[in-house]
Scaffold this active site. Structure first.
Site, PDB file in Angstrom:
ATOM      1  N   ASP A 131       0.864  -1.182   0.000  1.00 35.13           N
ATOM      2  CA  ASP A 131       0.000   0.000   0.000  1.00 35.13           C
ATOM      3  C   ASP A 131       0.897   1.228   0.000  1.00 35.13           C
ATOM      4  O   ASP A 131       2.049   1.154   0.453  1.00 35.13           O
ATOM      5  CB  ASP A 131      -0.912   0.020   1.233  1.00 35.13           C
ATOM      6  CG  ASP A 131      -2.164   0.861   1.024  1.00 35.13           C
ATOM      7  OD1 ASP A 131      -2.041   2.096   0.851  1.00 35.13           O
ATOM      8  OD2 ASP A 131      -3.275   0.302   1.030  1.00 35.13           O
ATOM      9  N   ASP A 184       3.719   1.987  -4.890  1.00 32.62           N
ATOM     10  CA  ASP A 184       2.638   2.155  -5.857  1.00 32.62           C
ATOM     11  C   ASP A 184       2.558   0.873  -6.699  1.00 32.62           C
ATOM     12  O   ASP A 184       3.545   0.462  -7.305  1.00 32.62           O
ATOM     13  CB  ASP A 184       2.963   3.358  -6.743  1.00 32.62           C
ATOM     14  CG  ASP A 184       1.895   3.655  -7.786  1.00 32.62           C
ATOM     15  OD1 ASP A 184       1.035   2.790  -8.041  1.00 32.62           O
ATOM     16  OD2 ASP A 184       1.938   4.757  -8.355  1.00 32.62           O
ATOM     17  N   TYR A 223     -13.426   4.184 -13.832  1.00 33.27           N
ATOM     18  CA  TYR A 223     -13.467   3.173 -12.772  1.00 33.27           C
ATOM     19  C   TYR A 223     -14.190   1.912 -13.240  1.00 33.27           C
ATOM     20  O   TYR A 223     -13.669   0.794 -13.103  1.00 33.27           O
ATOM     21  CB  TYR A 223     -14.160   3.753 -11.535  1.00 33.27           C
ATOM     22  CG  TYR A 223     -14.221   2.792 -10.375  1.00 33.27           C
ATOM     23  CD1 TYR A 223     -13.140   2.658  -9.510  1.00 33.27           C
ATOM     24  CD2 TYR A 223     -15.353   2.013 -10.141  1.00 33.27           C
ATOM     25  CE1 TYR A 223     -13.180   1.772  -8.448  1.00 33.27           C
ATOM     26  CE2 TYR A 223     -15.403   1.134  -9.078  1.00 33.27           C
ATOM     27  CZ  TYR A 223     -14.323   1.013  -8.229  1.00 33.27           C
ATOM     28  OH  TYR A 223     -14.369   0.126  -7.178  1.00 33.27           O
ATOM     29  N   LYS A 272     -12.555  -1.827 -13.912  1.00 32.41           N
ATOM     30  CA  LYS A 272     -13.025  -2.978 -13.142  1.00 32.41           C
ATOM     31  C   LYS A 272     -13.576  -4.076 -14.046  1.00 32.41           C
ATOM     32  O   LYS A 272     -13.465  -5.269 -13.721  1.00 32.41           O
ATOM     33  CB  LYS A 272     -14.067  -2.533 -12.119  1.00 32.41           C
ATOM     34  CG  LYS A 272     -13.490  -1.696 -10.981  1.00 32.41           C
ATOM     35  CD  LYS A 272     -12.424  -2.471 -10.216  1.00 32.41           C
ATOM     36  CE  LYS A 272     -11.939  -1.725  -8.987  1.00 32.41           C
ATOM     37  NZ  LYS A 272     -10.931  -2.499  -8.218  1.00 32.41           N
TER      38      LYS A 272
END
Length: 254
Positions: free
Chosen positions: A42, A63, A151, A155
């Site tokens: 993270d 990252d 987004y 996904k």
């Protein structure tokens, strides 16, 4: 014959986006079910530290979209039995109004980062001769929702990537599945302007409750509930399950 159990004793897992939300909940769930070691990735070091797990923890403050990190991770990680490809960022706005800069920012983390994570994890699991991975997609990959722009597209991409990886690796003893959560009470909402306005007016708990009221279940899921779904798919209890995108949305997609 011994019945499979939710037992991860002696195993090592990788979890990205582990500093908060679903990733943190999965790390806690695996720790509670006997995992020996966790690689937690993270950009939020404090989030990983706050987990206070009992298992062996290797914290990686990086990252996920950085290929150099994954090259070094592969060389150093050693054994890997499981992977949770979870790191992601939120985004809003209609396709025609979203800037290319914002599009690429979301794709870099949510799609490119997921590819780099899964590819590295599979190579390590191939060396181990077995393993399982779960990719965090979204119900917006299944049900078109206006205003979620990059987004939802990212996904949808990671959900299909999981299916392809499952087909490529089933004969090698490696299972790959995805979960497609609906609304979940995590910090990903906090960056949205409309949500911040609702929080300022009514408080965060009321803002989340108001959003969840439109779901058939009447509320958003908790991160711990999604972690249970992911844990099952990782476990030996799901030995015959691969290439599945599990809708875990409280009926939102009905």
């Amino acid at each position: 014959m011994t019945e499979p159990k939710l037992d991860f004793s002696g195993r090592t897992a990788l979890v990205t986006g582990a500093g908060s939300g679903i990733g943190a909940a999965v790390a806690r769930w695996l720790d509670a079910h006997g995992i020996a070691a966790l690689h937690l990735v993270d950009i939020n070091a404090h989030g990983i530290e706050a987990l206070a797990l009992t298992c062996e923890v290797h914290a990686h403050v990086h990252d996920v979209s950085d290929p150099q990190f994954w090259g070094g991770f592969e060389r150093a990680a050693g054994k890997l039995d499981h992977a949770v490809v979870n790191a992601g960022i939120g985004s809003g706005g209609q396709i025609a109004e979203q800037s290319f800069k914002d599009w690429r920012r979301v794709m870099a983390v949510n799609l490119d980062g997921a590819f780099l994570t899964l590819a590295a994890a599979i190579r390590l699991m191939r060396a181990n001769g077995r393993g399982s991975a779960v990719v965090t997609s979204s119900i917006t990959a299944v049900k078109p929702v206006a205003g979620i722009g990059a987004y939802g597209v990212a996904k949808a991409g990671v959900a299909h990537m999981a299916r392809i990886a499952a087909a490529e690796n089933a004969a090698l003893g490696i299972r790959v599945n995805a979960v497609a959560p609906g609304g979940v009470d995590t910090a990903i909402w906090d960056a949205g302007e409309a949500f911040r306005e609702a929080v300022a007016a009514h408080g965060r708990e009321a803002a989340i409750a108001g959003m969840g009221a439109s779901h058939p279940r009447g509320r958003f899921a908790t991160a711990d509930e999604i972690a249970c779904d992911i844990g099952y798919l990782l476990s030996d209890m799901a030995a015959n399950v691969t290439g599945v995108v599990l809708n875990t949305d409280g009926g939102y997609s009905l």
